[in-house]
Design a protein around this motif. Structure first.
Motif, PDB file in Angstrom:
ATOM      1  N   HIS A 116      -9.056  -3.168  -0.345  1.00  0.00           N
ATOM      2  CA  HIS A 116      -7.793  -2.055  -0.658  1.00  0.00           C
ATOM      3  C   HIS A 116      -6.335  -2.715   0.176  1.00  0.00           C
TER       4      HIS A 116
ATOM      5  N   GLU B  45      -7.535  -2.083  -8.605  1.00  0.00           N
ATOM      6  CA  GLU B  45      -8.457  -2.996  -7.757  1.00  0.00           C
ATOM      7  C   GLU B  45      -9.813  -3.112  -8.107  1.00  0.00           C
TER       8      GLU B  45
ATOM      9  N   ASN C 261     -12.652  -4.977  -5.948  1.00  0.00           N
ATOM     10  CA  ASN C 261     -13.064  -4.404  -4.498  1.00  0.00           C
ATOM     11  C   ASN C 261     -14.728  -4.157  -4.614  1.00  0.00           C
TER      12      ASN C 261
ATOM     13  N   GLN D  58      -9.731   3.106  -8.848  1.00  0.00           N
ATOM     14  CA  GLN D  58      -9.954   2.610  -7.359  1.00  0.00           C
ATOM     15  C   GLN D  58     -11.086   3.515  -6.779  1.00  0.00           C
ATOM     16  N   HIS D  59     -10.688   4.781  -6.729  1.00  0.00           N
ATOM     17  CA  HIS D  59     -11.669   5.458  -5.749  1.00  0.00           C
ATOM     18  C   HIS D  59     -12.748   6.210  -6.605  1.00  0.00           C
TER      19      HIS D  59
ATOM     20  N   ASN E 171       0.851  -1.207   0.079  1.00  0.00           N
ATOM     21  CA  ASN E 171      -0.068   0.163   0.182  1.00  0.00           C
ATOM     22  C   ASN E 171       0.956   1.368   0.120  1.00  0.00           C
TER      23      ASN E 171
ATOM     24  N   GLY F 161      -5.828   3.360   0.035  1.00  0.00           N
ATOM     25  CA  GLY F 161      -6.947   2.422   0.613  1.00  0.00           C
ATOM     26  C   GLY F 161      -6.480   1.526   1.784  1.00  0.00           C
TER      27      GLY F 161
END
Length: 553
Positions: A502, A173, A176, A78-79, A45, A470
């Motif tokens: 994450h 990701e 997720n 991802q976000h 991460n 994350g």
């Protein structure tokens, strides 16, 4: 006759340096190329996986180097942003075209409609096929975006990218928030994809399907020719080799140190013997002086030799230890969290839960958790798993039935799926203070000790929550929820909502290892089958069985 030239890559980066906004290097002078293949991108991460994908998609500029693409590149980030209003068709960017096609079907087509449609006369058929490949019915186009679960929104955001007919997919990701059905649909889609795919992921089942891996390690990029299973086996073999080498180096240092001590003691006895002979006068002074000179010369050579051997052994041990510790693995340490065997943790009887006032979600929810049980709640996206957990911890009301908590709410630790309990403007240390309501230097020292066990050592406790990756946010939230390493003050029930989302592979392995030592009750929602197997879940409830439509049959 000249040989045919090699097929150029679909995407390539040359001499690339990527930094954070403050100039901290994430990747230094790396190069990579991507053809029609499936490649996994892994790393700790905060190592720079998401930033690298944005640079490769030309969303950010590198500090150095260039990115060259041949064809269209699509990025699934991802976000996800908050869901705006509007329908799914608007999310996909096809609402105007679909409306124009409908007017043409009714014979009401205008010149503006023809311009809007362009060459997309087969859009409806294309949408039907695309949505089916991602486990959606065509009717989803009319749904409001606000009604979508996180997993549904993730799949539809991928569909929006696929509609651009990309040659290269960059996925950050992508599993997720996806349920088992969604993950299976994604796995099938990637298996049939004929372009290039670069996937940043911690999903071990997804990584197992990759042709090769790229690993970010200390600002460099290392390639591995195989999927996750082969890489994990190679990593374990390498770790075993480094542990063996370190043990040998430590044993050699101990042997050399013992030998040096023997040499010193032996020489001390000889020196003492010479002094006694000199004092007794039993030999001539000339002979004694000659013996002393030879002894001093021998002693000097022995000291030099043993000092050199000791220095070499110490250096060998230092290098072996550095190789063993160079990755500084995270070790999450959990409090014991003990609970009396057979004692009631929570009991639900005919509980009814609404998604919103007057909107039924779950009905006749009945189950009990006793002692140090490990209970999993499963079901597709949107079925009500997270809402059920929020009800259990007292953050969502019930409209009927009874909930008896044998363990007081103060003895529950709650990790929500999106770590909303953390104030993004707090530092990690401030977030822990706010969660546990402590003050004073002694409590601060205890908090620092706890946070170090979750990977936040030294100055890292001063990082703001909104700067964390994350996975770092998940570790921070778990540390804040647990609050202490003391078994006496530890929670007795731990509630986890998609805790593996994450997390990088190292943090995931550390969490699995830590939870095996947890002796309290454990309630968990997760779509990661490997994670649930590692926890040794004793009871699994299908949340869909409590849906009103099933109860009404």
């Amino acid at each position: 006759m000249p040989l045919p030239s090699a097929i150029p890559p679909l995407l390539a980066a040359h001499d690339l340096t990527v930094t954070t906004p403050d100039g901290t290097p994430l990747l230094q002078r790396i190069s990579l190329s991507l053809g029609a293949e499936r490649v996994g991108l892994i790393g700790p991460n905060g190592a720079g996986k998401s930033t690298l994908l944005r640079v490769l998609a030309h969303r950010e500029r590198p500090a150095r180097g260039e990115v060259v693409s041949r064809g269209r590149v699509a990025l699934l980030e991802q976000h996800r942003p908050s869901a705006p209003g509007g329908t799914v068709a608007e999310l996909l960017g096809v609402a105007d075209v679909l409306q124009a096609l409908e007017r043409c079907d009714r014979g009401e087509c205008t010149a503006q409609d023809l311009t809007c449609i362009g060459d997309r006369w087969q859009l409806r058929q294309q949408l039907d096929e695309l949505l089916a490949s991602l486990a959606f019915a065509p009717a989803v186009l009319q749904r409001e975006q606000t009604s979508l679960s996180g997993g549904e929104r993730s799949r539809l955001r991928l569909a929006a990218q696929l509609l651009t007919a990309p040659d290269v997919l960059l996925l950050d990701e992508p599993t997720n928030d996806l349920d088992s059905q969604g993950r299976g649909a994604l796995y099938d889609l990637l298996a049939q994809w004929r372009g290039g795919v670069l996937v940043a992921s911690h999903d071990r089942d997804l990584l197992h399907r990759m042709d090769r891996l790229l690993i970010i390690e200390r600002t460099q990029l290392r390639a591995f020719g195989g999927g996750y299973a082969a890489w994990a086996e190679a990593e374990e073999a390498d770790a075993q080799r480094r542990r063996s080498h370190a043990n040998q180096a430590k044993a050699e240092l101990a042997r050399v140190t013992r030998h040096a001590q023997v040499v010193r003691e032996r020489q001390a006895r000889r020196d003492a013997h010479g002094v006694r002979e000199r004092d007794t006068g039993s030999q001539s002074k000339l002979l004694l002086n000659a013996q002393r000179e030879r002894s001093e010369g021998t002693s000097a050579r022995l000291r030099d030799t043993t000092a050199r051997l000791q220095q070499e052994a110490r250096e060998g041990w230092r290098q072996a230890r550095a190789a063993l510790d160079e990755r500084d693995p995270i070790q999450i340490v959990m409090p014991a969290g003990r609970i009396a065997e057979g004692s009631c943790v929570v009991q639900c009887t005919d509980v009814a839960i609404d998604a919103a006032p007057g909107v039924p979600l779950l009905r006749q929810v009945t189950f009990a958790v006793r002692g140090a049980a490990r209970v999993a709640f499963r079901g597709p996206n949107g079925v009500g798993k997270s809402t059920l957990l929020r009800m259990l911890v007292g953050e969502h009301p019930v409209v009927a039935g009874t909930v008896y908590r044998g363990v007081p709410r103060a003895d529950w630790a709650w990790l929500d799926q999106h770590t909303w309990l953390l104030n993004p403007e707090h530092t990690v240390l401030e977030a822990h203070a706010a969660a546990q309501q402590w003050t004073g230097e002694h409590a601060k020292g205890q908090a620092r000790a706890l946070l170090a066990h979750f990977g936040f050592r030294g100055d890292l406790v001063g990082r703001r929550i909104d700067t964390l990756s994350g996975g770092e946010r998940v570790r921070a939230a778990l540390a804040c929820a647990l609050g202490t390493l003391s078994g006496d003050d530890a929670p007795r029930c731990l509630v986890l909502d998609e805790p593996t989302n994450h997390l990088d592979l190292e943090s995931l392995a550390a969490l699995e290892q830590a939870l095996t030592s947890w002796r309290g009750a454990l309630l968990v929602v997760s779509h990661d089958a490997r994670f649930l197997a590692a926890l040794g879940v004793s009871t699994t409830y299908e949340v869909a069985d409590w849906r009103p439509e099933r109860r009404d049959r």
